[in-house]
Design a protein around this motif. Structure first.
Motif, short mmCIF file in Angstrom:
data_model
loop_
_atom_site.label_atom_id
_atom_site.label_comp_id
_atom_site.label_asym_id
_atom_site.label_seq_id
_atom_site.Cartn_x
_atom_site.Cartn_y
_atom_site.Cartn_z
N ALA A 67 -11.82 3.16 -0.98
CA ALA A 67 -11.70 1.88 -0.26
C ALA A 67 -12.73 0.85 -0.71
O ALA A 67 -12.73 -0.27 -0.21
N HIS A 68 -13.59 1.24 -1.64
CA HIS A 68 -14.64 0.33 -2.13
C HIS A 68 -15.56 -0.11 -1.00
O HIS A 68 -15.92 -1.28 -0.89
N LEU B 23 -5.82 3.39 1.63
CA LEU B 23 -6.08 4.62 2.38
C LEU B 23 -4.84 5.15 3.10
O LEU B 23 -4.89 6.22 3.70
N ARG B 24 -3.75 4.41 3.03
CA ARG B 24 -2.53 4.90 3.67
C ARG B 24 -2.10 6.21 3.00
O ARG B 24 -2.06 6.32 1.79
N GLY C 236 0.80 -1.23 0.00
CA GLY C 236 0.00 0.00 0.00
C GLY C 236 0.83 1.27 0.00
O GLY C 236 0.50 2.23 0.68
N GLU C 237 1.90 1.26 -0.76
CA GLU C 237 2.78 2.43 -0.76
C GLU C 237 2.84 3.08 -2.14
O GLU C 237 3.79 3.79 -2.44
N SER C 238 1.83 2.84 -2.94
CA SER C 238 1.87 3.40 -4.29
C SER C 238 1.74 4.91 -4.28
O SER C 238 2.04 5.56 -5.26
N ASN C 239 1.28 5.47 -3.17
CA ASN C 239 1.17 6.93 -3.07
C ASN C 239 2.20 7.50 -2.09
O ASN C 239 2.03 8.61 -1.61
N ALA D 170 -5.76 0.23 12.26
CA ALA D 170 -6.62 -0.85 11.77
C ALA D 170 -7.18 -0.54 10.39
O ALA D 170 -7.27 -1.41 9.52
N ILE D 171 -7.55 0.71 10.19
CA ILE D 171 -8.07 1.10 8.86
C ILE D 171 -7.00 0.87 7.80
O ILE D 171 -7.25 0.30 6.73
N GLU D 172 -5.78 1.32 8.09
CA GLU D 172 -4.72 1.22 7.08
C GLU D 172 -4.30 -0.23 6.84
O GLU D 172 -3.84 -0.58 5.75
#
Lengths: 392, 98
Positions: free
Chosen positions: B14-15, B44-45, A91-94, B36-38
């Motif tokens: 986040a769909h 969403l990070r 999750g580091e594409s941004n 927890a969200i990330e």
């Protein structure tokens, strides 16, 4: 039969337009990423179905989107929904983080601010994405504050080519009115490892070693609004263009002045000639005629609209100096839109198509090299970027 | 079960169509909710807080039980009503832009 696919980035989403080779009738899909600023989207020359898009927001920051089917579906690379703790995507594409590692030798942390003081580098957004000419998983990103990043894993992760920002002139770079953005990346198809980039307002730079080291290439530029008008850096370059067959010949739309280099940027000379104004943003080169170039003159840097309310593309078939106005199909009264730096492109169909988008939300196309124009979509949000793919 | 309400644009990213439901250990804090969200929604990070500094993005605010908790320490335990799921935890985008 060949087709054209036009990728349009706007203030409130992306739009994708497709047409057959006649380029008369266009299908419009979108808005993709509705409500977000799409600074740029561009396809890979190595795999036309691979697209990259820069999605940004003042609230939520930067998001990087990727498509593997020509824009029908999109994903944030490595950012899919994960329900299992194991094997979770990174999750580091941004994640665009400036390189401050010891290996770079001298991490540079400040540049010149508007008031002349030094200011820390702060990532704001990706202005321009430039996919590799040969590898769909490799792409470059030009960002604000000015730096260049590269991905080699399809956008999962990005790493700065810090030699650019670490150039000794870095503390002298300063933001233009739109921010200190790296907005142009040109990959030299004949000399692997050679790239040209441009920054507002630092100028143009070239690397010959794949981005490890860079040199300013601004000799010949004259900018009256800076203390030393012929300084090595500090010039507000708006756009650079080249023809693939002749990468040593570069054309530049500077803040004021249209410029040309015949030696890979080592020196520049002015080719504004008879333009009604030599202020503007985009510049591009005909796909089959390396001496045919296009600009859109804008009245001034405080009046960001065409002179006399007439939207005119100017074409030179002599590589500059001698320009003709192209007006057929373009509004010739009461037109006060702007055309931004990344909002012009050409296709490579037999009869070269030329495209540009306006801040008024129109995208105009000419299927005959600029002789005749028509809007292929109108009333979009303000257009930030236009790219074209020629599909077989 | 913790309930979290995201801004519309982040729900799209986040769909998810509705509020998030997260199963967290006590004490529940802003930081543990964001972690927890990330973890569950990696896309969403960086959109709620900075990747590296973990600072809240300036145009986002955190609300719970009608209180603005944006300036509280992210490690402060949240009210029992949040931990029990009686009240949702709101992540709200500033109304700005004219």
């Amino acid at each position: 039969m060949s087709k054209a696919r036009v990728l349009v980035g706007t203030r409130k989403g992306a739009f994708i337009l497709t047409s057959d080779g006649k380029r008369q009738n266009w299908d419009v899909s979108g808005p993709h990423f509705a409500g977000w600023e799409i600074y740029h989207l561009k396809g890979s020359p190595a795999d036309p179905n691979r697209l990259y898009a820069s999605q940004t927001s003042g609230w939520f920051g930067q998001v990087l989107q990727r498509s593997s089917d020509g824009g029908k579906t999109w994903e944030t690379p490595g950012g899919g929904v994960s329900t299992a703790p194991d094997g979770m995507p990174t999750g580091e594409s941004n994640k665009f983080v400036y390189d401050t590692s010891a290996e770079t030798g001298k991490p540079l942390t400040t540049h010149q601010w508007y008031d002349g003081t030094q200011h820390p580098w702060e990532f704001k957004r990706v202005w321009h994405l430039e996919p590799s000419l040969t590898d769909p998983d490799t792409a470059y990103a030009g960002v604000e504050d000015a730096a260049i990043f590269r991905t080699t894993d399809g956008g999962h992760s990005w790493h700065e080519l810090s030699g650019l920002r670490g150039h000794a002139s870095g503390p002298l770079w300063q933001p233009g009115a739109g921010g200190m953005c790296l907005h142009t990346i040109l990959l030299d198809p004949k000399h692997p490892g050679r790239m040209f980039i441009a920054i507002s307002a630092a100028g143009a730079f070239r690397t010959d070693d794949g981005g490890k080291t860079w040199k300013p290439i601004n000799r010949g530029l004259k900018s009256n609004m800076i203390p030393d008008g012929t300084a090595e850096v500090g010039h507000c370059v708006h756009r650079i263009a080249m023809h693939r067959s002749r990468p040593d010949v570069l054309f530049m739309q500077k803040h004021w002045d249209v410029m040309r280099s015949d030696d890979g940027g080592e020196s520049w000379h002015e080719v504004s000639g008879n333009l009604p104004s030599d202020f503007g943003f985009p510049i591009d080169v005909h796909a089959h005629e390396p001496e045919t170039i296009y600009v859109v003159p804008i009245k001034s840097d405080s009046e960001h609209y065409p002179p006399d309310g007439k939207l005119r593309v100017y074409r030179s078939k002599t590589g500059g100096n001698e320009w003709e106005a192209l007006t057929n199909g373009l509004p010739q009264k009461n037109c006060y839109v702007n055309v931004l730096r990344d909002a012009m492109a050409v296709d490579s169909l037999d009869s070269c198509g030329v495209y540009f988008g306006t801040t008024g939300g129109q995208v105009y196309a000419s299927p005959d090299g600029g002789d005749n124009w028509a809007p292929i979509v109108r009333d979009l949000p303000a257009v930030l970027s236009v790219e074209v793919q020629t599909l077989s | 079960m913790i309930r979290v309400i995201l801004p519309a644009h982040l729900r799209t990213l986040a769909h998810v169509e509705d509020e998030l439901k997260l199963d967290l250990q006590c004490p529940v804090t802003t930081c543990s909710i964001l972690d927890a969200i990330e973890e569950r929604y990696p896309m969403l990070r960086g959109t709620i807080r900075d990747h590296v500094t973990k600072q809240r993005r300036p145009f986002l605010r955190f609300f719970a039980c009608e209180e603005d908790l944006s300036l509280e320490s992210p490690d402060t335990p949240l009210p029992e009503a949040i931990a029990s799921g009686k009240e949702p935890f709101f992540i709200i985008g500033a109304i700005a832009g004219g």
